[in-house]
Scaffold this active site. Sequence first.
Site, mmCIF file in Angstrom:
data_model
loop_
_atom_site.group_PDB
_atom_site.id
_atom_site.type_symbol
_atom_site.label_atom_id
_atom_site.label_comp_id
_atom_site.label_asym_id
_atom_site.label_seq_id
_atom_site.Cartn_x
_atom_site.Cartn_y
_atom_site.Cartn_z
ATOM 1 N N SER A 52 0.810 -1.228 0.000
ATOM 2 C CA SER A 52 0.000 0.000 0.000
ATOM 3 C C SER A 52 0.838 1.270 0.000
ATOM 4 C CB SER A 52 -0.925 0.014 1.218
ATOM 5 O OG SER A 52 -0.170 -0.106 2.404
ATOM 6 N N ASP A 360 -4.152 7.337 8.391
ATOM 7 C CA ASP A 360 -5.213 6.422 8.850
ATOM 8 C C ASP A 360 -4.728 5.370 9.844
ATOM 9 O OD1 ASP A 360 -3.677 4.823 7.263
ATOM 10 O OD2 ASP A 360 -5.248 4.268 5.853
ATOM 11 N N HIS A 363 -0.932 4.455 7.067
ATOM 12 C CA HIS A 363 -0.356 5.154 5.909
ATOM 13 C C HIS A 363 -0.102 6.633 6.185
ATOM 14 C CE1 HIS A 363 -2.911 1.748 4.473
ATOM 15 N NE2 HIS A 363 -1.728 1.401 3.993
#
Length: 394
Positions: A52, A360, A363
């Site tokens: 991610s 979050d 990230h």
Amino acid sequence: MINNSLMGSSSIFAHIAFISVVTLEFVICVCGSSASGLKPCDFPAIFNFGDSNSDTGGLSAAFTPPPPPYGDTFFKRPSGRFSDGRLTIDFIAEGLGIPYLHAYLDAVAPNFSTGANFATAASTIVPLPDVLPLGGYSPFSLNVQYSQFIRLKNHSIIINQLGGFFKGLLPKEEFYSRALYTIDIGQNDIGAGLSETKSMQEIRDSPIPMIISNFSANVKSLYEEGGRSFWIHNTGPIGCLPYTFVPFPVASSQIDSAGCAIPYNDVSQYFNQKLKEAVIQLRKDLPLAAITYVDLYSIKYTLISQASKFGFEKPLVVCCGYGGHYNFNSQIRCGGTGEINDTKVFVGSCQDPSKRINWDGVHYTEAANKWIYDQLVNGKFSDPPISLNMACHR
Ligand SMILES: *[C@@H]1O[C@H](CO)[C@@H](O)[C@H](O)[C@H]1NC(C)=O
Ligand SMILES: *[C@@H]1O[C@H](CO)[C@@H](O)[C@H](O)[C@H]1NC(C)=O
Ligand SMILES: *[C@@H]1O[C@H](CO)[C@@H](O)[C@H](O)[C@H]1NC(C)=O
Ligand SMILES: *[C@@H]1O[C@H](CO)[C@@H](O)[C@H](O)[C@H]1NC(C)=O
């Protein structure tokens, strides 16, 4: 062959004159290129592999996209990126004059003419059994990403020969050797080990050396396919991310001056030490490759531990989260809704994500990603210390 008898006293001056001509030529040659005498690389494409930290829409294409407010800051809608805006890989692409990378898995209007992104959120180097949609990790582990790369390469060679519309959407064959290969993966392999609450010794004894050898094997495979320029990010300080230390807290004596969990960061650093050794070995094994190792750990730790100096605030507090000291609850995540004391709550963004580092819980914000890019672009955190646009040079 020069006659030795000509090497009298007067020939010393001739020799000096010769040297100065060479120096002059060198100076002339330097003009128009860099201070080191090397020309900037002309990367026509980027092929990215990872999780991610660099997913530009892969997991979203395969499963479901992250909901609003993901993407709000830059794209004004969820873009498949796990941030409020752009990622470090987006800034890398911008910096090299390459459009943002399309996810390989994206079937809707992809354009791979300047590269492709094989990264998906929750990817690991080594495949895990516990994958989506039933489990939590991505089925697109690094070796699967490599298989997808092979398929793209083989198909683009065939389609380039056939011509027609799709030719304009695929990389030219020569791009596979001239491209920059960027890799940022390993955080989830470490995360998987942490959540099994293994001791440092257990982590050292088994998974990390195996994970790293799997990583090296994939880099070698990319080299066999013509890859020559590799830009490898090490893994960040996982112990500074609330998704590790909120559900798996450590004793207060194990928290450092930045507020990060020391044992978790120790695992990241151990991984990075092994990764660096692997890169040194890869340079020996792959004589034509330029492999740049980029110390993202130090960049991210510097940002978190000295946030206010760089204009950021609350480095460990989540911008888009809910509850507690760190504004993070692993049950009620960014963009989600939950019931708290019979009241429905929506987990939205903080007021000003441009001042925040953690988006979050897992990230980084766009603002942090931009700051990270600004540190890595000039090579200050790279081994060898070469800038991004010089990464084709050994
Ligand atoms: C694909 O991207 C390239 C590079 O940006 C661009 O030149 C080309 O026009 C695009 N093709 C289509 C069909 O949009
Ligand atoms: C790709 O092409 C090579 C050479 O033509 C072939 O050996 C290989 O099996 C192909 N791989 C895939 C995944 O199609
Ligand atoms: C990486 O590990 C997986 C699973 O253990 C294995 O299937 C794969 O062959 C390995 N890849 C390489 C390139 O060693
Ligand atoms: C729920 O209500 C209880 C009792 O009023 C309170 O102590 C608790 O802090 C509330 N929980 C949250 C998450 O607001």
